[in-house]
Design a protein around this motif. Sequence first.
Motif, PDB file in Angstrom:
ATOM      1  N   LYS A 152      45.259  33.372  36.518  1.00 30.46           N
ATOM      2  CA  LYS A 152      45.828  32.473  35.498  1.00 30.46           C
ATOM      3  C   LYS A 152      44.756  31.509  35.009  1.00 30.46           C
ATOM      4  CE  LYS A 152      50.338  32.227  37.571  1.00 30.46           C
ATOM      5  NZ  LYS A 152      50.615  31.603  38.826  1.00 30.46           N
ATOM      6  N   ASN A 153      44.711  31.256  33.705  1.00 28.94           N
ATOM      7  CA  ASN A 153      43.749  30.333  33.089  1.00 28.94           C
ATOM      8  C   ASN A 153      42.322  30.552  33.604  1.00 28.94           C
ATOM      9  OD1 ASN A 153      46.180  29.228  32.212  1.00 28.94           O
ATOM     10  ND2 ASN A 153      46.196  27.761  33.915  1.00 28.94           N
ATOM     11  N   GLY A 154      41.980  31.798  33.824  1.00 27.95           N
ATOM     12  CA  GLY A 154      40.616  32.102  34.260  1.00 27.95           C
ATOM     13  C   GLY A 154      40.346  31.763  35.715  1.00 27.95           C
ATOM     14  N   GLU A 155      41.357  31.230  36.416  1.00 20.30           N
ATOM     15  CA  GLU A 155      41.126  30.864  37.824  1.00 20.30           C
ATOM     16  C   GLU A 155      41.475  32.018  38.753  1.00 20.30           C
ATOM     17  OE1 GLU A 155      43.038  27.294  39.147  1.00 20.30           O
ATOM     18  OE2 GLU A 155      42.234  26.256  37.369  1.00 20.30           O
ATOM     19  N   PHE A 156      40.720  32.097  39.826  1.00 17.77           N
ATOM     20  CA  PHE A 156      40.990  33.176  40.769  1.00 17.77           C
ATOM     21  C   PHE A 156      42.176  32.772  41.654  1.00 17.77           C
ATOM     22  CE2 PHE A 156      40.035  36.108  44.254  1.00 17.77           C
ATOM     23  CZ  PHE A 156      39.767  37.246  43.517  1.00 17.77           C
ATOM     24  N   PRO A 157      43.282  33.555  41.670  1.00 15.46           N
ATOM     25  CA  PRO A 157      44.461  33.125  42.423  1.00 15.46           C
ATOM     26  C   PRO A 157      44.214  33.104  43.932  1.00 15.46           C
ATOM     27  CG  PRO A 157      44.800  35.323  41.510  1.00 15.46           C
ATOM     28  CD  PRO A 157      43.493  34.846  40.995  1.00 15.46           C
ATOM     29  N   SER A 158      44.812  32.116  44.615  1.00 15.65           N
ATOM     30  CA  SER A 158      44.559  31.993  46.054  1.00 15.65           C
ATOM     31  C   SER A 158      45.194  33.138  46.835  1.00 15.65           C
ATOM     32  CB  SER A 158      45.081  30.662  46.563  1.00 15.65           C
ATOM     33  OG  SER A 158      46.476  30.625  46.344  1.00 15.65           O
ATOM     34  N   ASP A 159      46.235  33.772  46.267  1.00 13.46           N
ATOM     35  CA  ASP A 159      46.831  34.887  47.006  1.00 13.46           C
ATOM     36  C   ASP A 159      46.370  36.252  46.497  1.00 13.46           C
ATOM     37  OD1 ASP A 159      48.178  34.767  44.682  1.00 13.46           O
ATOM     38  OD2 ASP A 159      50.196  34.834  45.536  1.00 13.46           O
ATOM     39  N   ALA A 160      45.199  36.271  45.847  1.00  9.28           N
ATOM     40  CA  ALA A 160      44.619  37.564  45.446  1.00  9.28           C
ATOM     41  C   ALA A 160      44.312  38.355  46.711  1.00  9.28           C
ATOM     42  CB  ALA A 160      43.345  37.333  44.645  1.00  9.28           C
ATOM     43  N   GLY A 161      44.517  39.658  46.620  1.00 10.11           N
ATOM     44  CA  GLY A 161      44.331  40.495  47.808  1.00 10.11           C
ATOM     45  C   GLY A 161      42.943  41.116  47.921  1.00 10.11           C
ATOM     46  N   VAL A 162      42.870  42.109  48.796  1.00 11.03           N
ATOM     47  CA  VAL A 162      41.598  42.748  49.128  1.00 11.03           C
ATOM     48  C   VAL A 162      40.911  43.347  47.885  1.00 11.03           C
ATOM     49  CG1 VAL A 162      40.701  44.810  50.310  1.00 11.03           C
ATOM     50  CG2 VAL A 162      42.177  43.207  51.547  1.00 11.03           C
ATOM     51  N   ILE A 163      41.673  44.033  47.008  1.00 14.73           N
ATOM     52  CA  ILE A 163      41.032  44.722  45.874  1.00 14.73           C
ATOM     53  C   ILE A 163      40.359  43.722  44.920  1.00 14.73           C
ATOM     54  CG2 ILE A 163      41.356  46.306  43.920  1.00 14.73           C
ATOM     55  CD1 ILE A 163      43.526  47.734  45.495  1.00 14.73           C
ATOM     56  N   PRO A 164      41.111  42.733  44.366  1.00 15.33           N
ATOM     57  CA  PRO A 164      40.415  41.816  43.445  1.00 15.33           C
ATOM     58  C   PRO A 164      39.292  41.022  44.117  1.00 15.33           C
ATOM     59  CG  PRO A 164      42.712  41.137  43.788  1.00 15.33           C
ATOM     60  CD  PRO A 164      42.568  42.481  44.408  1.00 15.33           C
ATOM     61  N   GLU A 233      37.294  58.686  34.837  1.00 14.55           N
ATOM     62  CA  GLU A 233      36.402  57.712  35.486  1.00 14.55           C
ATOM     63  C   GLU A 233      36.091  56.650  34.447  1.00 14.55           C
ATOM     64  OE1 GLU A 233      33.133  60.351  36.461  1.00 14.55           O
ATOM     65  OE2 GLU A 233      33.679  60.171  38.557  1.00 14.55           O
ATOM     66  N   GLU A 234      36.482  55.411  34.716  1.00 12.50           N
ATOM     67  CA  GLU A 234      36.198  54.365  33.717  1.00 12.50           C
ATOM     68  C   GLU A 234      34.938  53.623  34.118  1.00 12.50           C
ATOM     69  OE1 GLU A 234      38.716  52.253  31.490  1.00 12.50           O
ATOM     70  OE2 GLU A 234      40.418  53.635  31.600  1.00 12.50           O
ATOM     71  N   ILE A 235      34.020  53.545  33.172  1.00 12.50           N
ATOM     72  CA  ILE A 235      32.792  52.788  33.414  1.00 12.50           C
ATOM     73  C   ILE A 235      33.130  51.312  33.227  1.00 12.50           C
ATOM     74  CG2 ILE A 235      30.393  52.432  32.646  1.00 12.50           C
ATOM     75  CD1 ILE A 235      30.779  55.292  33.572  1.00 12.50           C
ATOM     76  N   VAL A 236      32.725  50.469  34.163  1.00 13.24           N
ATOM     77  CA  VAL A 236      33.058  49.049  34.042  1.00 13.24           C
ATOM     78  C   VAL A 236      31.792  48.195  34.132  1.00 13.24           C
ATOM     79  CG1 VAL A 236      35.448  49.078  34.840  1.00 13.24           C
ATOM     80  CG2 VAL A 236      33.632  49.079  36.503  1.00 13.24           C
ATOM     81  N   THR A 237      31.823  47.083  33.412  1.00  8.83           N
ATOM     82  CA  THR A 237      30.637  46.218  33.443  1.00  8.83           C
ATOM     83  C   THR A 237      30.964  44.800  33.906  1.00  8.83           C
ATOM     84  OG1 THR A 237      31.011  45.872  31.088  1.00  8.83           O
ATOM     85  CG2 THR A 237      29.296  47.446  31.667  1.00  8.83           C
ATOM     86  N   THR A 238      32.267  44.461  33.942  1.00 11.37           N
ATOM     87  CA  THR A 238      32.626  43.116  34.419  1.00 11.37           C
ATOM     88  C   THR A 238      33.841  43.204  35.341  1.00 11.37           C
ATOM     89  OG1 THR A 238      34.202  42.740  32.631  1.00 11.37           O
ATOM     90  CG2 THR A 238      31.934  42.042  32.222  1.00 11.37           C
ATOM     91  N   ALA A 239      34.008  42.152  36.168  1.00 13.04           N
ATOM     92  CA  ALA A 239      35.160  42.093  37.081  1.00 13.04           C
ATOM     93  C   ALA A 239      36.459  42.085  36.278  1.00 13.04           C
ATOM     94  CB  ALA A 239      35.055  40.852  37.962  1.00 13.04           C
TER      95      ALA A 239
END
Length: 471
Positions: A152-164, A233-239
């Motif tokens: 949210k609002n560019g902030e990394f959520p505190s309950d983000a899990g292993v993948i993010p 296969e998606e090529i990615v350059t940013t998180a």
Amino acid sequence: MESAQQQRRGGGGLVSLSPSQTPRSNDKSVRDLRSADSNSSSKQDKGVNVQVILRCRPLSEDETRIHTPVVISCNESRREVCAVQNIANKQIDRTFLFDKVFGPSSQQKELFDLAVSPIVNEVLEGYNCTIFAYGQTGTGKTYTMEGGARKKNGEFPSDAGVIPRSVKQIFDILEAQNAEYSMKVTFLELYNEEITDLLAPEETMKFVDDKSKKPIALMEDGKGGVFVRGLEEEIVTTANEIYKILEKGSAKRRTAETLLNKQSSRSHSIFSITIHIKECTPEGEEMIKCGKLNLVDLAGSENISRSGAREGRAREAGEINKSLLTLGRVINALVEHSGHVPYRDSKLTRLLRDSLGGKTKTCIIATISPSIHCLEETLSTLDYAHRAKNIKNKPEINQKMMKSALIKDLYSEIDRLKQEVYSAREKNGIYIPRDRFLLEEAEKKAMAEKIERMELESESKEKVHFLKSTL
Ligand SMILES: Nc1ncnc2c1ncn2[C@@H]1O[C@H](COP(=O)(O)OP(=O)(O)OP(=O)(O)O)[C@@H](O)[C@H]1O
């Protein structure tokens, strides 16, 4: 003790979920990047145990409100979990030891920093790593892997899990190193032993409930591994791109769920990130190192025992049993060192073969509920996870490739794909690489000769037997 050079020659193939380039095992100009951690060369020779982490979720609000009795206690410093059972009015405590234990109050960041972050570093060093989430429905597999709220609002959520969190760490490190890299992701779902590409373009997904549609095929790559034919296969350059892909994939999973009237608890999902990083040798030669991270959210473990009970769902239940049951059988065979490991019996174990007894570094996060009502399932998860601790893998760093060799490989990959497209367009069969075709033909010939020899032997035996009986 084996020298580093000898170990390198052992080869470190990728578990390829894609037909893409594979680092070479016999490349002489490789450097060993192995860090001086627990995986010293002598340990590697004997194998490294699969790491098993246990996480117990807190009681839900509803469970707390109705005063659900708690039967699990976690001792994080002693890495122990204790389950209290009442049998014939006798209290029986069962204690299990794991590599790490996270109790009900543990936070997502804590679990990631202590258990997963070191694994992500190893991917960047050039290892293939797999993280499985295993447990009963509603115990927090998806919460642990994906987490709660979205960014949210560019902030990394505190309950983000292993993948993010893994994605964030990968980009943070690569950016801090100013590295030159390329990254691609795949996201698939396995349901009823059928693979759905969660990143496939919309048109393909429209036919997800069309029974006549051929499911995506799992193919042998001729090097002992498998790949999923045509997997996007998606090529990615940013998180951020990855977060969007994850959302897109999860949304497709939900659409397919509605169409097929199923729940995520009955399907497995595998999200994979492959990273190629450029490095220069002191001689100025450009080398490419490659690492891969597989993040696996398994179907609810209760599907092993309970599914099949409901009528009309036999096939579905049977198929889900197949992958989860085979996973259990593979674990048993590896732990008991029985000769035959039934990897080929299910798609899940074929896809993740290298993560179980292979060259990949593997971590299982087993999730449980503290509630008395889940005790039977909890004990089964604890037993299962405890047994998995005895699996030994022999992790090997992927061999670095010379950039020129990689480009050559990519050209042959393009050629192969062109021929596949041509065959598909002309509808005149499938393309098999020439060397694989020749190998298979030679094997067929050898087999036919063997059968002929055996027939001759058995004929002559019969003749001897007949002659003896007439004497
Ligand atoms: N460690 C935890 N802390 C706080 N809440 C949690 C935790 N683990 C799970 N939950 C909550 O419990 C509920 C069930 O979790 P989740 O959906 O992740 O289970 P699951 O094992 O993935 O289930 P399924 O197999 O059905 O997909 C969710 O509401 C989730 O937010």
